[in-house]
Design a protein around this motif. Sequence first.
Motif, PDB file in Angstrom:
ATOM      1  N   THR A 123      72.626 120.244  71.657  1.00 36.28           N
ATOM      2  CA  THR A 123      71.747 120.052  70.797  1.00 36.28           C
ATOM      3  C   THR A 123      72.512 120.232  69.518  1.00 36.28           C
ATOM      4  O   THR A 123      74.079 119.786  69.390  1.00 36.28           O
ATOM      5  CB  THR A 123      70.503 121.445  70.936  1.00 36.28           C
ATOM      6  OG1 THR A 123      71.629 122.087  70.703  1.00 36.28           O
ATOM      7  CG2 THR A 123      70.114 122.030  72.553  1.00 36.28           C
ATOM      8  N   TRP A 124      71.263 119.604  69.106  1.00 36.21           N
ATOM      9  CA  TRP A 124      72.165 118.879  67.556  1.00 36.21           C
ATOM     10  C   TRP A 124      72.804 119.876  66.671  1.00 36.21           C
ATOM     11  O   TRP A 124      73.665 119.823  66.151  1.00 36.21           O
ATOM     12  CB  TRP A 124      70.719 118.259  66.386  1.00 36.21           C
ATOM     13  CG  TRP A 124      70.728 116.734  66.930  1.00 36.21           C
ATOM     14  CD1 TRP A 124      69.553 116.163  67.413  1.00 36.21           C
ATOM     15  CD2 TRP A 124      71.358 115.757  67.087  1.00 36.21           C
ATOM     16  NE1 TRP A 124      69.644 114.515  67.789  1.00 36.21           N
ATOM     17  CE2 TRP A 124      71.127 114.600  66.928  1.00 36.21           C
ATOM     18  CE3 TRP A 124      73.010 115.267  66.680  1.00 36.21           C
ATOM     19  CZ2 TRP A 124      71.585 113.476  67.478  1.00 36.21           C
ATOM     20  CZ3 TRP A 124      73.660 114.267  66.790  1.00 36.21           C
ATOM     21  CH2 TRP A 124      73.155 113.553  67.345  1.00 36.21           C
ATOM     22  N   ILE A 210      76.276 117.043  58.050  1.00 32.91           N
ATOM     23  CA  ILE A 210      75.079 118.043  58.397  1.00 32.91           C
ATOM     24  C   ILE A 210      73.976 116.865  57.338  1.00 32.91           C
ATOM     25  O   ILE A 210      72.689 117.047  57.941  1.00 32.91           O
ATOM     26  CB  ILE A 210      75.204 119.595  57.040  1.00 32.91           C
ATOM     27  CG1 ILE A 210      76.287 120.549  57.259  1.00 32.91           C
ATOM     28  CG2 ILE A 210      73.733 120.110  56.670  1.00 32.91           C
ATOM     29  CD1 ILE A 210      76.878 121.743  56.395  1.00 32.91           C
ATOM     30  N   LEU A 211      74.223 116.513  56.685  1.00 32.10           N
ATOM     31  CA  LEU A 211      73.027 115.644  56.222  1.00 32.10           C
ATOM     32  C   LEU A 211      72.466 115.042  57.082  1.00 32.10           C
ATOM     33  O   LEU A 211      71.365 114.626  57.753  1.00 32.10           O
ATOM     34  CB  LEU A 211      73.066 114.876  55.123  1.00 32.10           C
ATOM     35  CG  LEU A 211      73.503 115.064  53.493  1.00 32.10           C
ATOM     36  CD1 LEU A 211      74.012 114.541  52.258  1.00 32.10           C
ATOM     37  CD2 LEU A 211      72.388 116.241  53.646  1.00 32.10           C
ATOM     38  N   MET A 212      73.834 114.333  57.754  1.00 38.37           N
ATOM     39  CA  MET A 212      73.259 113.347  59.026  1.00 38.37           C
ATOM     40  C   MET A 212      72.458 114.199  60.529  1.00 38.37           C
ATOM     41  O   MET A 212      71.188 113.260  60.890  1.00 38.37           O
ATOM     42  CB  MET A 212      74.427 112.544  59.909  1.00 38.37           C
ATOM     43  CG  MET A 212      75.094 111.869  59.212  1.00 38.37           C
ATOM     44  SD  MET A 212      73.937 110.489  58.645  1.00 38.37           S
ATOM     45  CE  MET A 212      74.161 109.727  60.179  1.00 38.37           C
ATOM     46  N   ILE A 213      73.064 115.564  60.689  1.00 40.41           N
ATOM     47  CA  ILE A 213      71.868 115.826  61.478  1.00 40.41           C
ATOM     48  C   ILE A 213      71.404 116.691  61.480  1.00 40.41           C
ATOM     49  O   ILE A 213      69.783 116.495  61.898  1.00 40.41           O
ATOM     50  CB  ILE A 213      73.173 116.965  61.926  1.00 40.41           C
ATOM     51  CG1 ILE A 213      74.104 116.186  62.782  1.00 40.41           C
ATOM     52  CG2 ILE A 213      72.139 117.958  63.209  1.00 40.41           C
ATOM     53  CD1 ILE A 213      74.876 117.554  63.314  1.00 40.41           C
ATOM     54  N   SER A 214      70.750 116.788  60.032  1.00 36.79           N
ATOM     55  CA  SER A 214      69.511 117.470  59.283  1.00 36.79           C
ATOM     56  C   SER A 214      68.553 116.071  59.399  1.00 36.79           C
ATOM     57  O   SER A 214      67.558 116.650  59.993  1.00 36.79           O
ATOM     58  CB  SER A 214      69.427 118.115  57.984  1.00 36.79           C
ATOM     59  OG  SER A 214      70.451 118.489  58.163  1.00 36.79           O
ATOM     60  N   ILE A 215      68.596 115.018  59.576  1.00 36.88           N
ATOM     61  CA  ILE A 215      67.532 114.048  59.650  1.00 36.88           C
ATOM     62  C   ILE A 215      67.372 113.837  60.654  1.00 36.88           C
ATOM     63  O   ILE A 215      66.492 113.547  61.238  1.00 36.88           O
ATOM     64  CB  ILE A 215      68.162 112.856  59.050  1.00 36.88           C
ATOM     65  CG1 ILE A 215      68.186 112.224  57.504  1.00 36.88           C
ATOM     66  CG2 ILE A 215      67.563 111.150  59.671  1.00 36.88           C
ATOM     67  CD1 ILE A 215      69.614 111.257  56.729  1.00 36.88           C
ATOM     68  N   PHE A 216      68.152 113.619  62.023  1.00 36.63           N
ATOM     69  CA  PHE A 216      68.870 113.605  63.419  1.00 36.63           C
ATOM     70  C   PHE A 216      67.228 114.501  64.144  1.00 36.63           C
ATOM     71  O   PHE A 216      66.412 114.504  64.929  1.00 36.63           O
ATOM     72  CB  PHE A 216      69.490 113.465  63.974  1.00 36.63           C
ATOM     73  CG  PHE A 216      70.244 112.412  63.711  1.00 36.63           C
ATOM     74  CD1 PHE A 216      70.137 111.406  63.370  1.00 36.63           C
ATOM     75  CD2 PHE A 216      72.003 112.700  63.677  1.00 36.63           C
ATOM     76  CE1 PHE A 216      71.056 109.838  62.882  1.00 36.63           C
ATOM     77  CE2 PHE A 216      72.767 111.273  62.733  1.00 36.63           C
ATOM     78  CZ  PHE A 216      72.143 110.048  63.175  1.00 36.63           C
TER      79      PHE A 216
END
Length: 340
Positions: A123-124, A210-216
């Motif tokens: 999972t992300w 963290i920013l990238m995975i928050s968007i995903f």
Amino acid sequence: MFFIPNKFLFFCMLMGSTIFTISSNSWLGAWMGLEINLLSFIPLMSNTKNIFSTEASLKYFLTQAFASSTLVFFIIFSFLMYLNYFSLNMNNSMKMLMLSSLFLKLGAAPFHFWFPSVAENLTWLMNLILLTWQKIAPMILISYLSNEIYMQFIAIFSTLIGSLGGLNQTNLRKIMAFSSINHIGWMISSLIMNNNLWKIYFLIYSLLTILMISIFMNFNLFFINQIYLMMNFNLMNKFLLFMNFLSLGGLPPFLGFFPKWMIINNLILNNYFFLLTIMSMLTLINLFFYLRLALNSFLLLNMEQKWFININFKMNYFLISMSMISLLSLPLFTLLYFIY
């Protein structure tokens, strides 16, 4: 996850084991911390609703167990030879063998064979832990063993694999995994010169991840074509996503360029011109496929009208404000760099 008692227990063990490893005063204590870290991360990876997580857990366990057994063998062997766990008199071959086991635990090339396939089936949230927190303990232990030529080879190879491996990927989790391998190469090169460089690089890399995975996680994205075809993924969302993508690739004037700039500056000052040239050229491949994804998303396969932007500020307020950090923090960090 954090509201389930047993998961919360294993999460606390995961955090504590890393702290135990980096604060240990012997190699045997550091190895015990790595084992506790492994045994606490496996239950967090397992998910009864996802059959692929079992495969990922098994791959991760077998790889990490092999790396740990190799590491403890060489720890005991070096202790018998030099009678000191942190002996500075170890020869280069012993350091290379211990470094190899740590690079295997880290997922650096050419010991990266397990890393993309494990990341693909998680999972992300587990990917976030694997890409950030799980790097701390091996990196700190690697900094104790200085073998300059071998670490330069691993840095170049990791940058090469991380750049070429992500070229034809459509799975976002695999793209993030290969991007992480690329960043591992830069982190290892920073460890050759200065541990403080690694700390700054790792903090900024963790923030961008963290920013990238928050968007995903927010948009439930797992593949590139979802960005192209989802009608609710409007132009502003794509702008936020690819601004962070390009920042992760190290494109100026985004924040991700700052740690790379510091490492490039220090490589020049320490006369590592060959290492600098190879790593800079290979990192351009990363930027190439990030830019290619952005171009396709904005121009070629966008199914909405170009002159109409539907922005849901209530939904995107967090993403907009956090993504602005990626753009606006560079002048501040640049000023602090010149001051200190």
